[in-house]
Design a protein around this motif. Structure first.
Motif, PDB file in Angstrom:
ATOM      1  N   ALA A   1       0.835  -1.196   0.000  1.00 37.68           N
ATOM      2  CA  ALA A   1       0.000   0.000   0.000  1.00 37.68           C
ATOM      3  C   ALA A   1       0.871   1.247   0.000  1.00 37.68           C
ATOM      4  N   THR A   2       0.417   2.269  -0.707  1.00 32.26           N
ATOM      5  CA  THR A   2       1.071   3.575  -0.653  1.00 32.26           C
ATOM      6  C   THR A   2      -0.015   4.597  -0.371  1.00 32.26           C
ATOM      7  N   ALA A   3       0.389   5.857  -0.170  1.00 33.31           N
ATOM      8  CA  ALA A   3      -0.605   6.897   0.099  1.00 33.31           C
ATOM      9  C   ALA A   3      -1.585   7.032  -1.065  1.00 33.31           C
ATOM     10  N   GLU A   4      -1.075   6.907  -2.314  1.00 30.63           N
ATOM     11  CA  GLU A   4      -1.965   7.040  -3.477  1.00 30.63           C
ATOM     12  C   GLU A   4      -2.768   5.771  -3.713  1.00 30.63           C
ATOM     13  N   ARG A   5      -2.196   4.651  -3.309  1.00 27.76           N
ATOM     14  CA  ARG A   5      -2.867   3.365  -3.557  1.00 27.76           C
ATOM     15  C   ARG A   5      -2.990   2.600  -2.243  1.00 27.76           C
ATOM     16  N   PRO A   6      -3.901   3.046  -1.377  1.00 27.91           N
ATOM     17  CA  PRO A   6      -4.000   2.421  -0.064  1.00 27.91           C
ATOM     18  C   PRO A   6      -4.572   0.996  -0.112  1.00 27.91           C
ATOM     19  N   LYS A   7      -5.393   0.717  -1.134  1.00 27.15           N
ATOM     20  CA  LYS A   7      -6.032  -0.596  -1.209  1.00 27.15           C
ATOM     21  C   LYS A   7      -6.022  -1.112  -2.633  1.00 27.15           C
ATOM     22  N   LEU A   8      -5.976  -2.417  -2.763  1.00 23.83           N
ATOM     23  CA  LEU A   8      -6.098  -3.056  -4.074  1.00 23.83           C
ATOM     24  C   LEU A   8      -7.540  -3.545  -4.235  1.00 23.83           C
ATOM     25  N   ASN A   9      -8.168  -3.152  -5.343  1.00 25.29           N
ATOM     26  CA  ASN A   9      -9.522  -3.625  -5.640  1.00 25.29           C
ATOM     27  C   ASN A   9      -9.450  -4.988  -6.299  1.00 25.29           C
ATOM     28  N   ILE A  10     -10.158  -5.949  -5.733  1.00 22.84           N
ATOM     29  CA  ILE A  10     -10.193  -7.250  -6.399  1.00 22.84           C
ATOM     30  C   ILE A  10     -11.636  -7.740  -6.554  1.00 22.84           C
ATOM     31  N   LEU A  11     -11.791  -8.674  -7.475  1.00 23.37           N
ATOM     32  CA  LEU A  11     -13.067  -9.364  -7.668  1.00 23.37           C
ATOM     33  C   LEU A  11     -12.804 -10.859  -7.618  1.00 23.37           C
ATOM     34  N   LEU A  12     -13.739 -11.592  -7.076  1.00 24.33           N
ATOM     35  CA  LEU A  12     -13.629 -13.049  -7.094  1.00 24.33           C
ATOM     36  C   LEU A  12     -14.250 -13.558  -8.388  1.00 24.33           C
ATOM     37  N   GLN A  13     -13.464 -14.320  -9.141  1.00 25.25           N
ATOM     38  CA  GLN A  13     -14.004 -14.908 -10.372  1.00 25.25           C
ATOM     39  C   GLN A  13     -14.798 -16.153  -9.998  1.00 25.25           C
TER      40      GLN A  13
END
Ligand SMILES: *Cc1c(COP(=O)(O)O)cnc(C)c1O
Length: 244
Positions: A129-141
């Motif tokens: 995580a970084t300040a600009e990218r605090p979270k990763l968006n994921i989807l369950l296939q």
């Protein structure tokens, strides 16, 4: 679709053909949303851009197609470098090898193809995580039709996968992605999409989540997907033309 009698030189884009395709796809999305009595901005168009040239993608990016879905890591890293001047949101939609998860976590805004618990865990552990990218968006296939040849979680595996992710606040599980078996009529197409929508609602209730994303609908079934609540359609052929 238009048939061409002569092929334009491949350094030059057939921009009239591209414009027709873009207009047609956008109006199909809007018509489906209207029929479904849904707001006009509820579906994000993702260009499924595997094998397409950076020139083609730049043409679309200039016209507002700001979300691209890629299947192959190396190919997409090259494209990301060449298209760095555009404000593009990158989605990973391809099969994930477990030795690629660290790079995928770092280089993509969304990962749609999380198809087994091991991949969910690795992405969660490797995402920095970084300040600009605090979270990763994921989807369950999901693989709701039990097709042996296809990737994806069965309905019964959803809750245990969400439990793994609950320990990783840097992962934002936004919902589900589907690649259903082809069906030739709309009511058959709608059946599996509607199942996915119901699973999203029941999983939210059971896990106390607010997942808000259904990535479903491709060139041949985008209308059926939108009627059943899709929020992201992944369009390749009907947007860019046949893959070179
Ligand atoms: C290629 C691809 C698409 C787009 O398929 P079309 O039928 O060409 O629109 C959508 N989703 C995934 C995961 C893909 O690999």
């Amino acid at each position: 679709m238009h048939s061409r009698t002569s092929t334009p030189p491949n350094t030059e884009l057939n921009s009239e053909g591209l414009k027709n395709r873009l207009d047609t796809v956008q109006s199909r999305i809007q018509t489906a949303l209207q029929k479904a009595d849904r707001p006009a901005d509820e579906v994000t168009l993702i260009g499924a851009s595997k094998k397409q040239s950076v020139e083609t993608l730049a043409w679309f990016a200039e016209r507002g197609v700001a979300n691209l879905g890629e299947n192959y890591l190396q190919e997409s890293l090259d494209k990301q470098r060449e298209l760095a001047g555009f404000d593009i949101t990158w989605h990973f939609i391809g099969a994930i090898q477990s030795n690629k998860t660290a790079q995928i976590a770092q280089q993509f805004d969304w990962v749609h193809s999380v198809d087994r618990p091991k991949i969910a865990r690795r992405l969660a552990e490797q995402f920095e995580a970084t300040a600009e990218r605090p979270k990763l968006n994921i989807l369950l296939q999901l693989n709701l039709e039990g097709e042996q040849s296809k990737a994806g979680l069965a309905a019964d595996d959803i809750m245990s996968t969400l439990e793994i992710l609950a320990d990783h606040p840097n992962i934002n599980c936004r919902g589900f992605m589907l690649i259903p078996a082809p069906q030739d009529n709309e009511s058959a197409q709608r059946r599996v999409f509607s199942q996915a929508r119901e699973l999203l609602e029941s999983s939210n209730a059971a896990a106390g989540l607010r997942m808000d994303t259904l990535s479903m609908g491709m060139s041949n079934d985008l209308e059926a997907a939108i009627y059943e609540g899709s929020t992201m359609v992944r369009i390749g052929t009907d947007l860019f033309g046949p893959r070179p």
